[in-house]
Design an enzyme around this catalytic site. Structure first.
Site, mmCIF file in Angstrom:
data_model
loop_
_atom_site.group_PDB
_atom_site.id
_atom_site.type_symbol
_atom_site.label_atom_id
_atom_site.label_comp_id
_atom_site.label_asym_id
_atom_site.label_seq_id
_atom_site.Cartn_x
_atom_site.Cartn_y
_atom_site.Cartn_z
ATOM 1 C CE LYS A 198 -29.540 30.749 20.455
ATOM 2 N NZ LYS A 198 -28.730 31.827 20.515
HETATM 3 C C1 LIG Z 1 -28.241 33.475 20.689
HETATM 4 C C2 LIG Z 1 -27.864 34.179 19.183
HETATM 5 C C3 LIG Z 1 -26.590 34.831 18.932
HETATM 6 C C4 LIG Z 1 -25.693 34.961 20.395
HETATM 7 O O1 LIG Z 1 -25.143 33.510 20.707
HETATM 8 P P1 LIG Z 1 -24.102 33.772 22.092
HETATM 9 O O2 LIG Z 1 -23.670 32.310 21.953
HETATM 10 O O3 LIG Z 1 -25.196 33.843 23.361
HETATM 11 O O4 LIG Z 1 -23.221 34.705 21.791
HETATM 12 C C5 LIG Z 1 -26.239 35.656 18.082
HETATM 13 N N1 LIG Z 1 -27.237 35.538 17.055
HETATM 14 C C6 LIG Z 1 -28.516 35.092 17.099
HETATM 15 C C7 LIG Z 1 -29.171 34.942 15.848
HETATM 16 C C8 LIG Z 1 -28.622 34.277 18.223
HETATM 17 O O5 LIG Z 1 -29.839 33.930 18.311
#
Ligand SMILES: *Cc1c(COP(=O)(O)O)cnc(C)c1O
Length: 392
Positions: free
Chosen positions: A191
């Site tokens: 991210k």
């Molecule tokens: C990565 C992601 C998540 C989950 O995030 P985590 O921190 O891994 O739980 C949820 N929604 C979307 C759209 C994502 O891309």
């Protein structure tokens, strides 16, 4: 052609992050402690939120938000099929029913018109909207807030891609008047801000105070201090809470990633602009949507192939990219196509025709701040080469 494989989305961990983690490891606090509190305050100020709660993931932040709002069996939550599965899993975890509606053809974000229709038809008790700011382009928050206001709903938004993003100068995750908004961010390795695993929930202080208790065993809010000289051994459990706390190791990474985020974002914008210039006007691809008044977080750069103009399909396109040493991906396989949801709710592919059609055309290109200009050139060259060879 590139000699080495260009990875799809590696993190960028600097020396400051590494030194901070070592500092934590040499200290007496390796789990939730002073660095988590500092990260919460700095993150809160960065997005302009009333309050922020650091958690172990975005998924856990979404789950905590729904539970804190008292959503459970007999309730329904309206969301989008064009997302990662965990957005919808958390609704299932509460016992509520996910009500999916189709997406807008340009942004692929949840379609406010489709929400209005669903609210008329819905027999269950809809309690909240759960939009996703897909790829970092905000969902239509002015309309969603209007719907929430009229129907007395909360908004729990999935901002896993949307750090930082804004629509009409309203920052995603920022404090606002009107309906309750709880926003969940992700710090997963890929991210825009990475702490390996991690998440943050922003929202009104009163609600986050309760979310904090839910997120750590249902123990009272200063429970983590109980082993230090400031606290005592006594605590009370007021809810059957979760174990969703962030550690000081992760917060150490987050503090320095947050400082570098503006620099990361300038580079993301530069690369997105370069891609847009390179692919615009090509008859076989649609560029990512970018509406007026929107600050785009550019988490993902997603092309949509025009199948009528292209002799190869998406899967073949991705094989061709891989052959040219360029990593890519697909965001996302719509949730309603996955066997669990297909079987549980009897959803067919065509139930959400815009999401289904888009899915077959999506290709996500590499986009991360550490990419060099040559890396970007290589991606552009590879995409153009494939388009030139296969456009009808
Ligand atoms: C990565 C992601 C998540 C989950 O995030 P985590 O921190 O891994 O739980 C949820 N929604 C979307 C759209 C994502 O891309």
């Amino acid at each position: 052609m590139r000699e080495t494989f260009l990875p799809f989305s590696p993190p960028w961990i600097g020396d400051e992050e590494i030194a901070e983690v070592v500092d934590t490891l040499r200290s007496d606090w390796i789990t939730t402690g002073p660095k988590v509190r500092r990260f919460e305050r700095e993150f809160r100020d960065f997005v302009g939120a009333s309050d922020a709660l650091a958690l172990s993931s975005c998924t856990d932040a979404l789950h905590t938000a729904l539970v804190t709002l008292g959503i459970g069996r007999g309730d329904a939550v309206v969301s989008t099929p064009m997302t990662f599965c965990s957005t919808i899993h958390v609704i299932e975890h509460t016992g509520a029913r996910p009500v999916l509606v189709d997406v807008e053809p340009d942004t692929l974000n949840i379609d406010p018109a489709a929400i209005r229709t669903a609210l008329e038809d819905q027999e269950g008790r809809v309690r909240a909207l759960l939009p996703v700011h897909l790829y970092g382009h905000p969902a239509d928050m002015p309309q969603l807030l209007d719907i929430a206001e009229r129907h007395d709903l909360a908004i729990v938004d999935d901002a896993a891609h949307a750090l930082p993003a804004a629509i009409e100068s309203r920052g995603i995750g920022a404090a606002s008047n009107g309906p309750t908004v709880l926003t969940a961010f992700s710090f997963y390795a890929t991210k825009n801000l990475a702490t390996a695993e991690g998440g943050m929930l922003t929202g009104p202080e009163k609600i986050l105070d309760e979310a904090r208790v839910w997120s750590l065993h249902g123990m009272d809010r200063d429970a983590w201090r109980r082993y230090s000289s400031h606290g005592s051994w006594f605590y009370e459990v007021t809810k059957p809470g979760f174990k969703y706390n962030m550690t000081d190791i992760q917060a150490g990474l987050g503090l320095h990633q947050l400082r570098r985020l503006p620099l990361f974002q300038r580079r993301r914008q530069e690369i997105a602009r370069r891609y847009n210039e390179s692919f615009s006007g090509h008859e076989a691809v649609d560029l990512p949507a970018h509406r007026e008044g929107v600050e785009h977080a550019w988490h993902l750069y997603v092309l949509r192939l025009r199948r009528e103009s292209l002799a190869i399909d998406r899967d073949h396109f991705i094989e061709e990219l891989t052959r040219r040493n360029v990593g890519s991906s697909v965001h996302f396989i719509p949730v309603h196509l996955h066997p669990y949801y297909r079987d549980r709710y009897g959803w067919r592919p065509e139930d959400f025709p815009i999401a289904y059609d888009a899915y077959q055309r999506l290709v996500t290109l590499p986009l991360y701040p550490r990419m060099s200009d040559e890396d970007v050139d290589d991606v552009v060259a590879a995409v153009r080469d494939i388009l030139d060879a296969h456009t009808r």
